[in-house]
Enzyme design. Structure first.
Site, PDB file in Angstrom:
ATOM      1  N   CYS A  75      45.609   5.196   5.128  1.00 32.19           N
ATOM      2  CA  CYS A  75      46.454   4.021   5.397  1.00 32.19           C
ATOM      3  C   CYS A  75      46.133   2.893   4.423  1.00 32.19           C
ATOM      4  O   CYS A  75      47.022   2.127   4.032  1.00 32.19           O
ATOM      5  CB  CYS A  75      46.269   3.554   6.841  1.00 32.19           C
ATOM      6  SG  CYS A  75      47.237   4.513   8.041  1.00 32.19           S
ATOM      7  N   CYS A  97      42.038   3.624   8.438  1.00 33.34           N
ATOM      8  CA  CYS A  97      41.577   4.834   7.757  1.00 33.34           C
ATOM      9  C   CYS A  97      41.857   4.766   6.258  1.00 33.34           C
ATOM     10  O   CYS A  97      42.716   4.008   5.804  1.00 33.34           O
ATOM     11  CB  CYS A  97      42.233   6.067   8.368  1.00 33.34           C
ATOM     12  SG  CYS A  97      43.979   6.294   7.917  1.00 33.34           S
ATOM     13  N   CYS A 119      47.550   4.175  12.015  1.00 33.46           N
ATOM     14  CA  CYS A 119      48.262   5.462  12.166  1.00 33.46           C
ATOM     15  C   CYS A 119      47.877   6.208  13.440  1.00 33.46           C
ATOM     16  O   CYS A 119      48.452   7.276  13.726  1.00 33.46           O
ATOM     17  CB  CYS A 119      48.043   6.341  10.943  1.00 33.46           C
ATOM     18  SG  CYS A 119      46.366   7.034  10.800  1.00 33.46           S
ATOM     19  N   CYS A 167      42.079   5.541  13.574  1.00 33.78           N
ATOM     20  CA  CYS A 167      42.675   4.483  12.753  1.00 33.78           C
ATOM     21  C   CYS A 167      43.520   3.544  13.610  1.00 33.78           C
ATOM     22  O   CYS A 167      44.307   3.986  14.440  1.00 33.78           O
ATOM     23  CB  CYS A 167      43.526   5.108  11.648  1.00 33.78           C
ATOM     24  SG  CYS A 167      44.423   3.901  10.645  1.00 33.78           S
ATOM     25  N   ASP A 220      96.856  35.886  26.209  1.00 35.26           N
ATOM     26  CA  ASP A 220      96.624  35.910  27.646  1.00 35.26           C
ATOM     27  C   ASP A 220      95.881  37.181  28.038  1.00 35.26           C
ATOM     28  O   ASP A 220      95.818  38.157  27.283  1.00 35.26           O
ATOM     29  CB  ASP A 220      97.953  35.841  28.399  1.00 35.26           C
ATOM     30  CG  ASP A 220      98.632  34.488  28.248  1.00 35.26           C
ATOM     31  OD1 ASP A 220      97.922  33.505  27.955  1.00 35.26           O
ATOM     32  OD2 ASP A 220      99.869  34.411  28.398  1.00 35.26           O
TER      33      ASP A 220
END
Length: 531
Positions: free
Chosen positions: A24, A21, A116, A113, A348
């Site tokens: 990228c 793509c 990616c 792509c 306690d």
């Protein structure tokens, strides 16, 4: 596309041809301009085509031996000799020539792509951003800024490695080199694109230091299939872990990629990476607010109320506790998922806490509401106090995580004041107990009490009784006011715990003594600040 230069053209042509793509491609060309990644996907594709076309026309009309100097992230160096044209049997596949512009254009039309897996395509679009924001808004969180995090499918690291090896070979043919660290990281590029869109849609800025986190978890159905060869090559990197559905975690895959030799990688994974069968899916969209901390002091007026839920072998012994009486109102107002209660020591079930109370803090996990004014906190305190006659709280306030450390310091370092009602088997007169008032800094050796031995390690602890003041009642009863080192077991100091605490009131008076009532009158920790 001004960020790209002539030397980027072979990379653009190569990656477009193999189904990568536009965003990228920019990453592998080391483009660091955030604004460029935010351009619409179609515009980026058009710009890349125009870039290739323009540069091809220049090449046809101008012949020159002068080449632009490499950008700062690409170093010119002589590559080591090695196999040049590797094929998929242990090597790089041959890429069709991209001299024909139309070839590149047709190849670039890959739907998903191959690097990616669609992260920088469909998941950067407005529809997905709106889906994330709808999830955030429906969760009803209170926030003024956000931090965005993303979890990616593990095989993206594998595909990125294959694409890098492809580009590295092409760069080598040109006498250039590209280090893997020079490539813009996928996660970084994705945030460059998403942050402004989320900010605009949510109406608040992105800030990496804030506590409110919006996270997206991406997954891909072919993860195991594509990473399986790594488990064979590097079995030590993949070990089953609890709460993990697959051994192919991101860190395990990265570790294996660091170990596997380049030639072994090329034998088992296609280079360039093949076109994926499926798009990534957004598995989870989650919101999480960092913890909020509330502190104060509590008084306990009941002798039948534990500090924390009293459950033995799964069976609840008493219906409530100090912790629950306070936290239920905080949980409701802060709309938190859960809480963690802590305090400066504990009493306690049959011991009251009087005076200015015992410091406590509550961590509220993943609260939806985080902003409270001083008046609202005061109102919340009043709500707690009106809900029960067994406890009261004071100085209720928001504090930081770091401030809680001051409360914990007091457990051993500070002093505490008690009032004990004591019974003796033999008759006493006022003068028989008067000498106790003169004892100062009495050192005790306390072996872990029998009553807490099931939850505390066996040890002998040195503790100090700083002062005592006796108050005669009758022949068999007197009240003793004590100021002690924090951590002193008062009940055992009175009756001796079968000789496990020495000295004790019984041994000092030379008779059997037991404790009937005990009150904590003060916990001398100067925290939280009084309001």
């Amino acid at each position: 596309m001004s960020s790209l230069t002539e030397k980027d053209r072979p990379i653009v042509q190569l990656l477009l041809n193999t189904g990568t793509c536009p965003r990228c491609i920019l990453r592998f060309c080391c483009v660091g301009s955030q604004a460029l990644y935010r351009h619409p996907y179609k515009d980026l594709m058009k710009d890349l085509k125009e870039f290739l076309k323009n540069n091809q026309e220049k090449e046809d009309t101008v012949c020159s031996d002068v080449v632009d100097p490499p950008c700062k992230r690409i170093r010119l160096e002589h590559m080591e000799e090695g196999p040049d044209d590797l094929n998929h049997n242990g090597a790089l596949q041959q890429i069709p020539s991209v001299n024909d512009e139309n070839t590149a254009m047709e190849s670039s039309a890959v739907k998903v792509c191959n690097v990616c897996l669609g992260i920088l395509q469909e998941f950067c679009e407005v529809d997905f951003v709106k889906k994330v924001c709808q999830k955030v808004n429906s969760a009803d969180y209170q926030f003024t800024s956000f931090v965005f995090s993303v979890s990616l499918p593990p095989q993206l690291s594998v595909r990125e490695r294959a694409a890098w090896l492809l580009v590295k070979q092409e760069m080598g043919n040109l006498g250039l080199s590209l280090a893997k660290d020079d490539i813009v990281q996928l996660k970084e590029a994705y945030k460059w694109i998403i942050h402004p869109q989320l900010s605009e849609e949510l109406g608040v800025p992105a800030d990496g230091k804030v506590l409110f986190e919006v996270s997206v978890v991406f997954a891909h159905p072919e993860t195991d299939e594509e990473c399986h060869f790594l488990a064979t090559a590097c079995p030590d990197c993949f070990k089953p872990a609890k709460n993990k559905q697959s051994v192919f975690t991101r860190m395990a895959v990265i570790k294996a990629l660091e170990k596997i030799k380049e030639e072994d990688f090329l034998k088992h994974f296609p280079c360039p990476p093949s076109s994926p069968k499926n798009l990534c899916v957004a598995l989870e969209i989650q919101c999480n607010n960092g913890a909020v901390f509330v502190a104060g002091r509590y008084n306990k007026y009941s002798r039948n109320l534990p500090q924390t839920p009293w459950i033995i072998d799964g069976e609840r012994k008493l219906e409530s506790s100090v912790e629950e009486l306070i936290s239920e109102h905080l949980m409701a107002q802060f709309k938190a998922d859960s809480f963690n209660f802590s305090s400066s020591g504990r009493e306690d079930v049959d011991v009251r806490t009087l005076g200015n109370g015992r410091p406590f803090a509550i961590e509220l996990v993943n609260p939806r509401r985080i902003h409270f004014t001083a008046e609202e906190m005061k109102g919340l305190q009043q709500t707690i106090n009106n809900s029960s006659d067994k406890i009261q709280v004071r100085d209720l306030q928001l504090v930081t995580r770091e401030a809680i450390g001051r409360m914990k310091e007091g457990e051993e370092e500070k002093t505490k004041t008690y009032s004990a009602l004591i019974w003796t088997d033999k008759a006493i007169q006022k003068e028989d107990i008067a000498f106790l008032d003169d004892i100062k800094e009495l050192k005790l050796d306390q072996k872990t009490p029998l009553r807490v031995l099931h939850r505390r390690p066996l040890a002998v602890r040195c503790r100090i009784i700083h002062t005592m003041k006796s108050e005669y009642i009758d022949e068999h009863h007197f009240r003793l006011h004590l100021k002690t080192q924090a951590g002193t077991y008062i009940k055992e100091f009175v009756h001796g715990d079968f000789g496990r605490t020495k000295p004790n009131i019984g041994s000092l008076l030379n008779r059997t003594a037991d404790i009937l009532e005990l009150d904590v009158e003060s916990v001398d920790v100067d925290w939280p600040p009084a309001l």
